[in-house]
Design an enzyme around this catalytic site. Sequence first.
Site: not given
Ligand code: UDX
Length: 481
Positions: A128, A159-160, A279, A287, A290, A347
């Site tokens: 990224t 986008f993974l 929420a 990601c 940053k 997460k």
């Molecule tokens: C993210 C993007 O989704 C992905 O497309 C990109 O390539 C990298 O960043 P990731 O960091 O693996 O992926 O996690 P993601 O599942 O998106 O969750 C990010 C954070 O948001 C987590 O802390 C999660 O708990 C939080 N989250 C997510 C919420 O608090 N509420 C939601 O509804 C969704």
Amino acid sequence: MKNHSHEPVTIAVVGSGYVGLVASACFAEIGHRVICVDNDEAKVRTLQAGGIPIHEDYLPELLNQHRGGRLEFTTDLRNAAQTAQAIFIAVGTPQSRTGSADLSFVDAVASEIARSIDSYKVIVEKSTVPVYTNEWIRRVIERNGVPKDLFDVASNPEFLREGTAVVDFLHPDRIVVGAATDRASALLKQIYEPLTSGEYYRGDNRIPGPRTESELPPLLLTSTKAAEIIKHASNAFLATKISFINVVANICEAAGADVEEVAKGIGLDSRIGNKFLRAGVGYGGSCFPKDVAAFRNVAELVGVDFGLLHEVEKINEDQIHRFFQKVRSALWTFRGKKIGVLGLAFKGGTDDIRESPAIEIVKKLLSEGCIVSAYDPAAEARTKELIPAGAQMRYVDSPYAAAQDADALLILNDWSEFAELDLAKLHYTLRYPIIIDGRNLYDPTTMTEHGFTYLSVGRPGLSQPVDPISVFHEPRKRDKA
Ligand code: UDX
């Protein structure tokens, strides 16, 4: 003319972190020959010997299947760059002190590629990166004496999500290819052909996921700059969605409404969609924090005011403080209290603790003098490197061990097993039946019926909702209170 569309491509992937390793395994899975390069010798030896440095569904299967066949690991970037037709750069782009992305790894790799190549290559940025990075890579390579017609630089953002990275890669919502020449876009289309043509989804041993032969992923061809912006804008938008619902949750909590009902009502509007409206204690990970900062920085550099992203970050920080206040409101004092913690990773489904709200909350509990018993199915080892086990910090191997004799149990991430606890057993195990859930995994009525004091995010709980009539008529009195 020979049709190249289904021919395997020889690919070098530079970087074996989350993105590089998953991309390597998945490119091999769809039929290409992959050379995965990293300059960390110990890591490469581990990968060669069958070790898997990250917790990711299906990754062990793919690595075992393709290692030594279509997939190899090496520290030799020069040889990999010479052999490959496409060289993907998937090295880290950490946050610098100013919030911008630190591109020194990308720069170093681009220079080394330039010193190595002697035939046409497509160099693809997969990390990224801010807009203009593509341009910079091109300049660096030219400065190192490589003629213009010997290379193209393309952008193919990834986008993974961690935890579901393999499925996200093989069953993508979309594939974005930013390329300035037909030659570069043709090679990238060839690489993704097994997905875009449906060939992969027809295979017997495919990794299951949402894509099928009749639901093929679209490949979107754009300029390189648009591709770079698409990646930053996607992550910034998703982070904004989370901060938005978190503020709505705070309104719900004050007004005595349930944010889960509100999120459902909002999400049914197809223009908004129901995803990323959960929420909680705020977003974390490698990601979102940053990339929001980096995108804000890009906006600043090009003279655009993107104050909205400042607010998104501020709301996210506040969300942790609000949660901590909730814990305080349930416990009154902290010193010497025993707190069970479920979840350390940012997460569920991952062992990654980078920017994890759970870690921040645990650190605060420890600094307030609590004794913490923590359980996470995958993140214990990584957390121990940061917070060693000791008199105040204990690591346990089940949710019930975390709850044992605790004054309260906190749920800080969303592993599915945390949503399926035996409530009677939990009630019996806790010293006081208090659960403070930062991920809204339970129904408040059920929890009350089971005898718990249950506090969650954006739902009616212990505290009295604000009476809007009194707020309206007597604002000063409330302020003083
Ligand atoms: C993210 C993007 O989704 C992905 O497309 C990109 O390539 C990298 O960043 P990731 O960091 O693996 O992926 O996690 P993601 O599942 O998106 O969750 C990010 C954070 O948001 C987590 O802390 C999660 O708990 C939080 N989250 C997510 C919420 O608090 N509420 C939601 O509804 C969704």
